[in-house]
Design a protein around this motif. Structure first.
Motif: not given
Lengths: 496, 322
Positions: B190, B196-197, B200, B204, B208, B271
């Motif tokens: 987090h 973050r990657k 991503a 998608n 990315a 998610k």
């Protein structure tokens, strides 16, 4: 047999796709249908084959008013459609494909293989081709597969055959064979509607031709009584107005140049360059290879050979990661597929290429990141409640601005925009043009791939026209006309 | 905001993904403690935490994998193989601290094998890890000759036994290990660009890649994390049992996947939160512990667990459709 379409109209929502279509076809002729992408050809054919219902107008078959309730109904009237994308099953044999869903049976559900093979062979013989009916379709060339589709439709006592871009994937040799087949069908009294962008072919094979534009049939000619110039004029001849903001370019140094880019059969020997402050448009027909060239430059797809120079220096680009390091940005033609993480927030989308720059001691500097995203959203006029909204909740135009914000934020000096205004409403379009102006004023070089000829002529400095994977010509926009670009895009030459 | 969107916000699937796991855990805790008051006994709580720590560690790694829409079925086998490897080293006279380190490195290497097969071999994660799971398990049998690895050196070594049997301030040591690794996993997912990657790639992968994310590198690292955490679980289990069992960790992948899914992470990728996975592991732990306290036969326990997972998956589908 003669089929006539009179005053056909069709709307999708508020979008009037067909306004007034008048078209006829009779036995023993090849009638070519021409028009730009979006002129309404597909919709018109879908109505003729019963896939769509017309809002107004009528269709008559041999003078009798007829409505095709569905595709099967049209098929029973002897109308067959060979789509650009073929519907073959590669792992099934020729005969299995030809009798799919209408297998002959002996009783008790047992297949009558012998009868099917005989009928399939007869149908193939009629076309004068020698293919074993037991061959797997996947092992045949594209041209042969197409022949199978034609043979399949002929088993249905087809009287009208519609062919959509039948030569798009064929070699010259295969095209010659296809034309022989078309000739023989014409002699047997079949009516053929031939949709193609290729001028030479149209003039070689058709008896009559009809040009469409903006949902209207503009003119129908006897092929022998018209010429390329007339057709091109009919296809594009409309006023442009001043929808586009003015371009006042000041070119700087050359930012990107490529030499001898090659990728299989997709494109060959591509050379071009773009300067700081320039909008270089890439025009051409769908499938000409424009998008593929850009994907090659940006490292999304592999190049077979070629050199790329950024700022005069030769660079190695094998992945988008490397392209971004050389300050290149790429807005892909398919926003939902490759442009956005739809389930991600706007923030997660916008800072993705730049996120590595927002770390403090290994962690994301949330405040700097948020300020950065907010600044970009404001600058690009993204209409959303906050940067935490999901990308999927925005309209097409706003989504496109989010993708643009991503690349503006990455600090790209060379921006490749593939169809930047596709699926975007008029207001957002104008905003995107204004932004492009602002970017070039600051020295960004923009390559704009566009299938919208108005846009190419109205909002670029120079135009490169691609035809079948090669650069057919390059013109300064101020000297360009629709006729010139269209001539190049269909494989013609400009003689000044 | 239009009506349809407002409605969507209150759909049951959406609600579950936000608060559901926590609510489910609370309801479960209240339910069990009402039926059996000894559930809230401090000893039982410590016992419970000890029981969940192994599954939780594996689940933290599984969380990264599932966020990229992948799956790792080899975690149980990696646990067994790295545990056996470590036990063998200790028997050969290697100090436990080095044996732990080497065991964890091997776990990371096994994870890297999975990652390379998936990123470069373009193998489907399900099939790739199903295959490597069989290979790692087979290697464990070869290494152990099918018998548990144990011996005096292990039984008498304090530092070896402390990992899985020791207490610090009245709390099992392995619980500290779980908490520390949870914190690290949380921060990694987090608070760093790697996290973050990861989202991503799961959200998608193509987008990315175009945005400059080295999707292959991310994928490999994710499976390395899963392998590493499985081997940590392997160290703890080996210490807890004072021996390396050839069939250790069999079926553990299922509990880990269940914890991730119960925690609200979507199997479609992109998610989910690390906190949810911790809650998911707790739910499974409370279920097991509670049913034991209530004297429910282990045959029925299987059925109940299966039903709970099924409900969570159905809620996940509902959410995906909404």
């Amino acid at each position: 047999m003669e089929i006539e379409m009179k005053h056909i109209s069709k709307s999708f929502g508020n979008n009037k796709v067909l306004r007034d279509i008048n078209f006829s076809i009779h036995s023993g002729e090849v009638h070519a249908l021409m028009g730009e992408n979006g002129a309404g050809k597909s919709t018109m054919m879908n109505i003729l084959t019963g896939l769509l219902n017309a809002d107004g107008g009528e269709i008559t078959v041999d003078g009798k008013k007829t409505t095709f309730k569905n595709a099967l109904d049209a098929e029973q009237h002897g109308i067959a459609f060979i789509h650009q994308e073929m519907n073959n099953f590669a792992d099934m044999s020729v005969v299995e494909n030809m009798f799919l869903n209408r297998e002959l049976k002996k009783g008790f559900g047992v297949l009558d293989t012998k009868a099917m093979k005989e009928q399939a062979k007869t149908a193939l013989d009629r076309l004068g081709v020698d293919i074993s009916v037991d061959t797997l379709v996947g092992s045949l060339s594209v041209g042969r597969q197409q022949t199978i589709e034609i043979a399949k439709s002929l088993m249905n006592k087809t009287q009208v055959l519609i062919m959509d871009e039948p030569t798009a994937a064929l070699s010259e040799n295969e095209i010659a064979k296809l034309f022989k087949i078309i000739d023989s069908l014409r002699e047997q009294g079949v009516a053929i509607i031939y949709i193609s962008h290729r001028m030479e072919e149209i003039f070689e094979i058709s008896n009559r031709l009809t040009v469409m534009r903006d949902g209207l049939t503009i003119n129908t000619y006897e092929t022998s009584e018209t010429d390329v110039k007339q057709i091109v004029h009919d296809m594009v001849g409309r006023d442009m107005g001043d929808f586009y903001p003015e371009r006042k370019p000041e070119f700087g140094k050359e930012l990107l140049s490529v030499k001898g880019l090659n990728s299989g059969d997709t494109f060959k020997d591509i050379d071009f360059s773009v300067k700081s402050g320039e909008i270089l448009a890439f025009s051409g027909l769908m499938g000409a290879g424009r998008t593929e060239i850009m994907r090659g430059i940006f490292g999304v797809d592999k190049l077979d050979s070629g050199e790329i120079f950024v700022d005069g220096e030769k660079v190695e680009i094998k992945t988008p990661e490397q392209a971004i390091k050389h300050n290149i940005g790429f807005l892909t033609e398919n926003r939902k597929d490759e442009g956005l993480i739809l389930d991600g927030t706007l923030s997660e989308n916008i800072d993705l290429p730049s996120i590595d720059g927002f770390t403090k001691k290994g962690f994301i500097d949330e405040k700097a990141d948020k300020d950065f995203v907010d600044m970009l959203m404001k600058r690009l006029g993204v209409k959303a409640q906050s940067s935490q909204d999901l990308a999927s909740s925005l309209s097409g135009g706003n989504q496109q601005k989010v993708v643009l914000a991503k690349w503006v934020g990455s600090g790209a000096q060379i921006l490749i925009l593939d169809e930047p205004t596709r699926g975007v409403d008029v207001g957002a379009k104008r905003e995107i043009y204004d932004l492009m102006n602002e970017l070039t004023d600051r020295g960004t070089a923009i390559i704009m791939v566009s299938s919208d000829l108005d846009e190419v002529l109205g909002f670029s400095d120079n135009i490169v026209v691609v035809y079948e994977g090669k650069i057919q010509g390059e013109i300064a926009t101020k000297d360009a006309t629709q006729d010139k670009v269209m001539t190049l895009a269909t494989g013609g030459e400009i003689n000044e | 905001m239009n009506n349809a969107e407002t409605k969507k916000k209150f759909s049951i699937g959406n609600f579950y993904s936000k608060l559901g796991p926590l609510v489910a855990l609370l309801v479960l805790v209240i339910f069990v403690s009402v039926l059996n008051s000894s559930f809230l006994n401090i000893n039982n709580i410590m016992n419970l935490l000890q029981q969940i720590s192994i599954n939780a560690l594996i689940a933290f790694g599984m969380q990264f994998v599932i966020l990229t829409a992948g799956i790792d079925l080899s975690v149980g086998s990696i646990l067994a193989l790295s545990g056996a490897f470590m036990a063998q080293l200790i028997l050969m006279g290697c100090p436990p601290i080095f044996a732990f380190a080497i065991g964890m490195i091997t776990g990371a290497i096994f994870g890297a094998v999975n990652g390379v097969l998936i990123a470069y071999g373009k193998a489907a994660p399900f099939i790739a890890t199903l295959a490597t799971s069989a290979i790692f398990r087979g290697a464990t049998y070869v290494l152990t000759n099918g018998n548990p690895i144990t011996g005096k050196t292990m039984n008498n070594d304090f530092s070896f036994l402390f990992l899985g049997q020791g207490y610090l301030f009245g709390v099992p040591f392995q619980v500290y290990v779980m908490v520390v690794l949870y914190a690290l996993a949380y921060l990694l997912l987090h608070k760093t660009t790697f996290g973050r990657k990861t989202y991503a790639v799961g959200g998608n992968e193509k987008a990315a890649f175009v945005a400059g994310v080295n999707t292959k590198k991310i994928t490999i690292w994710i499976y390395i994390i899963a392998g590493f955490l499985s081997s940590v679980a392997g160290m703890i289990l080996t210490s807890q049992l004072s021996s390396a069992q050839p069939d250790a960790g069999t079926g553990y992948e299922m509990d880990a996947i269940a914890a991730v899914v119960l925690g609200g992470t979507s199997l479609a990728g992109g998610k989910g939160k690390m906190f949810g996975t911790l809650i998911g592991a707790l739910i499974i732990g409370v279920l097991n512990n509670g049913m034991n306290l209530l004297g429910i036969s282990s045959f029925y326990q299987q059925i109940v667990k299966g039903i709970v997972i099924l409900i969570a998956v159905l809620l996940d589908r509902k959410q995906a459709k909404a």
